[in-house]
Design an enzyme around this catalytic site. Sequence first.
Site, PDB file in Angstrom:
ATOM      1  N   ASP A  12      31.152  40.438  53.855  1.00 55.07           N
ATOM      2  CA  ASP A  12      29.998  40.646  54.776  1.00 55.07           C
ATOM      3  C   ASP A  12      29.424  41.891  54.703  1.00 55.07           C
ATOM      4  O   ASP A  12      29.749  42.865  54.985  1.00 55.07           O
ATOM      5  CB  ASP A  12      30.974  40.714  56.562  1.00 55.07           C
ATOM      6  CG  ASP A  12      29.875  40.583  57.470  1.00 55.07           C
ATOM      7  OD1 ASP A  12      28.552  40.860  57.274  1.00 55.07           O
ATOM      8  OD2 ASP A  12      30.272  40.452  58.468  1.00 55.07           O
ATOM      9  N   TYR A 229      41.431  48.297  59.933  1.00 54.74           N
ATOM     10  CA  TYR A 229      42.449  47.599  58.769  1.00 54.74           C
ATOM     11  C   TYR A 229      41.453  46.977  57.825  1.00 54.74           C
ATOM     12  O   TYR A 229      40.686  46.052  57.957  1.00 54.74           O
ATOM     13  CB  TYR A 229      43.305  46.769  59.590  1.00 54.74           C
ATOM     14  CG  TYR A 229      44.290  47.828  60.208  1.00 54.74           C
ATOM     15  CD1 TYR A 229      45.152  48.259  59.046  1.00 54.74           C
ATOM     16  CD2 TYR A 229      44.444  48.022  61.418  1.00 54.74           C
ATOM     17  CE1 TYR A 229      46.278  49.105  59.665  1.00 54.74           C
ATOM     18  CE2 TYR A 229      45.721  48.807  61.848  1.00 54.74           C
ATOM     19  CZ  TYR A 229      46.563  49.657  60.997  1.00 54.74           C
ATOM     20  OH  TYR A 229      47.344  50.168  61.412  1.00 54.74           O
ATOM     21  N   LYS A 232      42.867  42.459  56.881  1.00 50.89           N
ATOM     22  CA  LYS A 232      42.789  41.350  58.041  1.00 50.89           C
ATOM     23  C   LYS A 232      41.576  41.106  58.227  1.00 50.89           C
ATOM     24  O   LYS A 232      40.761  41.404  59.108  1.00 50.89           O
ATOM     25  CB  LYS A 232      43.638  42.237  59.283  1.00 50.89           C
ATOM     26  CG  LYS A 232      44.171  41.161  59.994  1.00 50.89           C
ATOM     27  CD  LYS A 232      44.889  41.899  61.084  1.00 50.89           C
ATOM     28  CE  LYS A 232      45.529  41.019  62.021  1.00 50.89           C
ATOM     29  NZ  LYS A 232      46.367  41.548  62.997  1.00 50.89           N
TER      30      LYS A 232
HETATM   31 MG    MG Z   1      29.453  40.191  60.600  1.00 47.42          MG
HETATM   32 MG    MG Z   2      32.578  37.009  59.028  1.00 47.55          MG
END
Ligand code: MG
Ligand code: MG
Length: 366
Positions: A12, A229, A232
Site C-alpha cells: 500500500d 507490526y 500482519k
Molecule cells: Mg491504505
Molecule cells: Mg489495504
Amino acid sequence: MVKTTLSVIKADVGSLAGHNVVHPDQIASAEKSLAEAKEAGLIYDYRVTNCGDDLELIITHRKGEENPEIHGLAWETFKRAATVAKNLGLYAAGQDLLSDAFSGNLKGMGPGYTEIEFEERASEPVVIFMADKTEPGAFNLPLYRIFADPFSSAGLVIDPKMHEGFTFQVLDVLEGHSYEMNTPEESYDLLALIGTTGRYILKRVWRKTDRLVAASVSITRLSLIAGRYVGKDDPVAIVRAQHGLPAVGEILEPFSFPHLVAGWMRGSHYGPMMPVAQRNARCTRFDGPPRFVALGFQIKDSKLVGPADLFDDPAFDLTRMKAQEIADYMRRHGPFMPERLGPEEMEYTTLPQVLEKLRGRAKKEE
Ligand code: MG
Ligand code: MG
Ligand code: F6R
C-alpha cells in the site's frame, strides 16, 4: 529442467480518497517499471492490478524465490508508485515503504510477498488470491477446507493423487518458528493451532506423496518496525490447481462462506470476507467490508495467460448478500466486542489514556 518462479508482491503506497483504491496513474507507473524489466530480460512476464488500496505485482521469472534482483525491482516499482502518490496528494503516500534503503530482500521492509518456484506441469493452472482490510490468518479457514476438508474438496476422497493428504506449514508469528503437520492424521491438532488466526498462520502447503508445493501465503514473523507490526498485513496467496491438486472449483468453494476476519476499520474490528470481482475490490462501508479477489492464470513457458476474474460470477451473489447481512449484524454492536477486537489485538487503543485519567478515582471493591 527449467524452473519458473511466480512472485506476487504487494504494498500500500497510497490511495485515492483515504484507504479506498489505487490510482490509475500508480498502476500505469508500475506497468512501465515492469515492462522495462521484461524488456531487459530480468523477468518473463507480469501483471499489475490492485485489491483496494494495495498495489499488486504478479511476476514470472526464473531467478528463484527470495531473489535480490526481483525484490529490488518490486521495491523500485513501489517507490515510483509512491512518488506518483505524493505528486497527486494521494492518501498515505509511501505508507508501506518502511525503510529508506533496500538491502536485498523485502522481508521486514513493509511490502508483503509470496513466491513459488516450480517445474511447470504439462498445463499449469494457478489461482492468485488478494485481500484487503484483513490479515494473513484470513486464509487459514479456506486453505484448510481446500486441502483437508472432504466436504469441500471431493478430490480428497476420489482422486488417488490427493487421497494421501497434504502437509501444512504453520507459522507461529510471535515466536517466529514453524511446524509441519500432516492431514488427515493430524487434522485436529492442526485445527487446534490455526483456529487462532492472529497467531498461527498457514504459510505453505505441499502434496504429501511427492512434496509438490501446492499453496503459499504472504506471511513472515511479526516484527515491530516504524512503530507498527509488519507481517500482519493485507495478504496474498498462490494456490496451484488441477491434475492431482484441488480443482479450481474446489479451490473457490470455501469462499462461498463469508467467514469473519479481523482487520476491518482501523484494523480493529471483525467483519465478513466478501469475495468480489477485481473491479469491486474497493472498500467503502466502514472502510470495508474486507474483500477477496481471485484471479486465475495458466502459466506456460514462464509466461502468464489470463487472468480470469473468478469471483466475477453470480454464483457468489448470495455469499455477497450474506456478507452484507453479517456486516449489518456485526456493526450494530458498535464499539462492543466481538465487533471490536479484544484489547491485545487492536491496532489502535485509547485504553491506557482512559485508565490514566481514571487513576486516583479508583475505589477498592471488597
Ligand atoms: Mg491504505
Ligand atoms: Mg489495504
Ligand atoms: C483498515 C484501514 C482503515 C484505516 C482508517 C483510519 O485496515 O486501512 O480502516 O485504519 O481509515 O486511517 P488513518 O489512521 O490513516 O486515518
